[in-house]
Design a protein around this motif. Structure first.
Motif, PDB file in Angstrom:
ATOM      1  N   ALA A  18      63.861 -52.163  10.200  1.00  0.00           N
ATOM      2  CA  ALA A  18      63.872 -52.720  11.561  1.00  0.00           C
ATOM      3  C   ALA A  18      62.655 -52.247  12.350  1.00  0.00           C
ATOM      4  O   ALA A  18      62.025 -53.032  13.073  1.00  0.00           O
ATOM      5  N   TYR A  19      62.305 -50.954  12.210  1.00  0.00           N
ATOM      6  CA  TYR A  19      61.138 -50.431  12.922  1.00  0.00           C
ATOM      7  C   TYR A  19      59.852 -51.094  12.423  1.00  0.00           C
ATOM      8  O   TYR A  19      58.961 -51.414  13.223  1.00  0.00           O
ATOM      9  N   ASP A  71      54.178 -52.181  11.468  1.00  0.00           N
ATOM     10  CA  ASP A  71      53.714 -51.202  10.487  1.00  0.00           C
ATOM     11  C   ASP A  71      54.525 -51.377   9.206  1.00  0.00           C
ATOM     12  O   ASP A  71      55.611 -50.834   9.060  1.00  0.00           O
ATOM     13  N   HIS A  72      53.980 -52.155   8.285  1.00  0.00           N
ATOM     14  CA  HIS A  72      54.676 -52.463   7.037  1.00  0.00           C
ATOM     15  C   HIS A  72      54.141 -51.654   5.858  1.00  0.00           C
ATOM     16  O   HIS A  72      54.237 -52.092   4.707  1.00  0.00           O
ATOM     17  N   ASN A  73      53.601 -50.474   6.125  1.00  0.00           N
ATOM     18  CA  ASN A  73      53.115 -49.616   5.048  1.00  0.00           C
ATOM     19  C   ASN A  73      54.278 -49.356   4.084  1.00  0.00           C
ATOM     20  O   ASN A  73      55.349 -48.907   4.501  1.00  0.00           O
ATOM     21  N   PRO A  74      54.087 -49.627   2.792  1.00  0.00           N
ATOM     22  CA  PRO A  74      55.198 -49.516   1.844  1.00  0.00           C
ATOM     23  C   PRO A  74      55.752 -48.101   1.662  1.00  0.00           C
ATOM     24  O   PRO A  74      56.856 -47.952   1.136  1.00  0.00           O
ATOM     25  N   ILE A  75      55.036 -47.067   2.082  1.00  0.00           N
ATOM     26  CA  ILE A  75      55.576 -45.705   1.949  1.00  0.00           C
ATOM     27  C   ILE A  75      56.831 -45.516   2.800  1.00  0.00           C
ATOM     28  O   ILE A  75      57.578 -44.562   2.591  1.00  0.00           O
ATOM     29  N   HIS A  76      57.066 -46.454   3.724  1.00  0.00           N
ATOM     30  CA  HIS A  76      58.245 -46.380   4.587  1.00  0.00           C
ATOM     31  C   HIS A  76      59.415 -47.193   4.048  1.00  0.00           C
ATOM     32  O   HIS A  76      60.468 -47.232   4.695  1.00  0.00           O
ATOM     33  N   GLY A  84      55.903 -41.930  11.588  1.00  0.00           N
ATOM     34  CA  GLY A  84      55.701 -40.841  12.541  1.00  0.00           C
ATOM     35  C   GLY A  84      56.002 -41.261  13.969  1.00  0.00           C
ATOM     36  O   GLY A  84      56.617 -40.513  14.743  1.00  0.00           O
ATOM     37  N   MET A  85      55.577 -42.460  14.326  1.00  0.00           N
ATOM     38  CA  MET A  85      55.810 -42.917  15.701  1.00  0.00           C
ATOM     39  C   MET A  85      57.292 -43.189  15.963  1.00  0.00           C
ATOM     40  O   MET A  85      57.751 -43.067  17.087  1.00  0.00           O
ATOM     41  N   TYR A  86      58.043 -43.510  14.928  1.00  0.00           N
ATOM     42  CA  TYR A  86      59.498 -43.664  15.087  1.00  0.00           C
ATOM     43  C   TYR A  86      60.110 -42.304  15.417  1.00  0.00           C
ATOM     44  O   TYR A  86      60.953 -42.180  16.308  1.00  0.00           O
ATOM     45  N   THR A  87      59.676 -41.278  14.702  1.00  0.00           N
ATOM     46  CA  THR A  87      60.154 -39.923  14.964  1.00  0.00           C
ATOM     47  C   THR A  87      59.800 -39.504  16.388  1.00  0.00           C
ATOM     48  O   THR A  87      60.634 -38.959  17.114  1.00  0.00           O
ATOM     49  N   LEU A  88      58.572 -39.785  16.822  1.00  0.00           N
ATOM     50  CA  LEU A  88      58.169 -39.442  18.181  1.00  0.00           C
ATOM     51  C   LEU A  88      58.976 -40.242  19.204  1.00  0.00           C
ATOM     52  O   LEU A  88      59.309 -39.731  20.282  1.00  0.00           O
ATOM     53  N   ALA A  89      59.316 -41.475  18.877  1.00  0.00           N
ATOM     54  CA  ALA A  89      60.147 -42.282  19.785  1.00  0.00           C
ATOM     55  C   ALA A  89      61.523 -41.650  19.976  1.00  0.00           C
ATOM     56  O   ALA A  89      62.104 -41.730  21.070  1.00  0.00           O
ATOM     57  N   LEU A  90      62.042 -40.998  18.940  1.00  0.00           N
ATOM     58  CA  LEU A  90      63.319 -40.295  19.091  1.00  0.00           C
ATOM     59  C   LEU A  90      63.197 -39.133  20.074  1.00  0.00           C
ATOM     60  O   LEU A  90      64.132 -38.837  20.820  1.00  0.00           O
ATOM     61  N   VAL A  91      62.030 -38.500  20.099  1.00  0.00           N
ATOM     62  CA  VAL A  91      61.778 -37.453  21.091  1.00  0.00           C
ATOM     63  C   VAL A  91      61.826 -38.071  22.496  1.00  0.00           C
ATOM     64  O   VAL A  91      62.446 -37.518  23.409  1.00  0.00           O
TER      65      VAL A  91
END
Length: 133
Positions: free
Chosen positions: A24-25, A31-36, A54-61
């Motif tokens: 969903a993110y 950001d469709h980088n396959p490592i995710h 990383g930006m998803y993690t920061l969004a949780l902050v």
């Protein structure tokens, strides 16, 4: 909303991240980088598995800050990405945001001293948060 008195502890917030959240993110962010999303590609490039953006993690902050401060204006939010959040194929990774209220300056700006971890490992370093509350 938390007590925003300097020195007060902020009630830790824990968020779960699933592989479906990463899909969903990716759609929302572009950001469709396959490592995710692709385990074999993540492993092939030396990662321990599929990792959260990383930006998803920061969004949780940012979400935790909003929950703690209510309508406060966030003036600064940043951090260094120091370790990946590995998201298992089944179940979820957990990210915990904890901290204390820092000093309030003469302009009414307040800093928050935070610690962001996943399963006990620090994942964001040197977080900088300033709010007008």
């Amino acid at each position: 909303m938390s007590d925003l008195t300097p020195g007060a502890a902020l009630e830790p917030r824990t968020y779960e991240i699933t592989r479906a959240d990463l899909v969903a993110y990716a759609h929302a962010s572009g950001d469709h980088n396959p490592i995710h999303q692709d385990e074999s590609i993540a492993l092939a490039v030396g990662l321990p598995g599929v990792i959260a953006h990383g930006m998803y993690t920061l969004a949780l902050v940012g979400r935790a800050i909003s929950e703690w401060t209510g309508d406060a204006e966030v003036l600064e939010l940043g951090a260094k990405f120091v370790a990946p959040v590995v998201v298992p194929a089944e179940g979820a990774a957990r990210v915990t945001v904890a901290g204390t209220v820092g000093e309030r300056n003469d302009a009414g700006l307040l800093t928050l001293a935070l610690e962001i971890t996943s399963d006990g490992t620090k994942v964001l370093g040197a977080p900088k948060v300033t709010v007008r509350a």
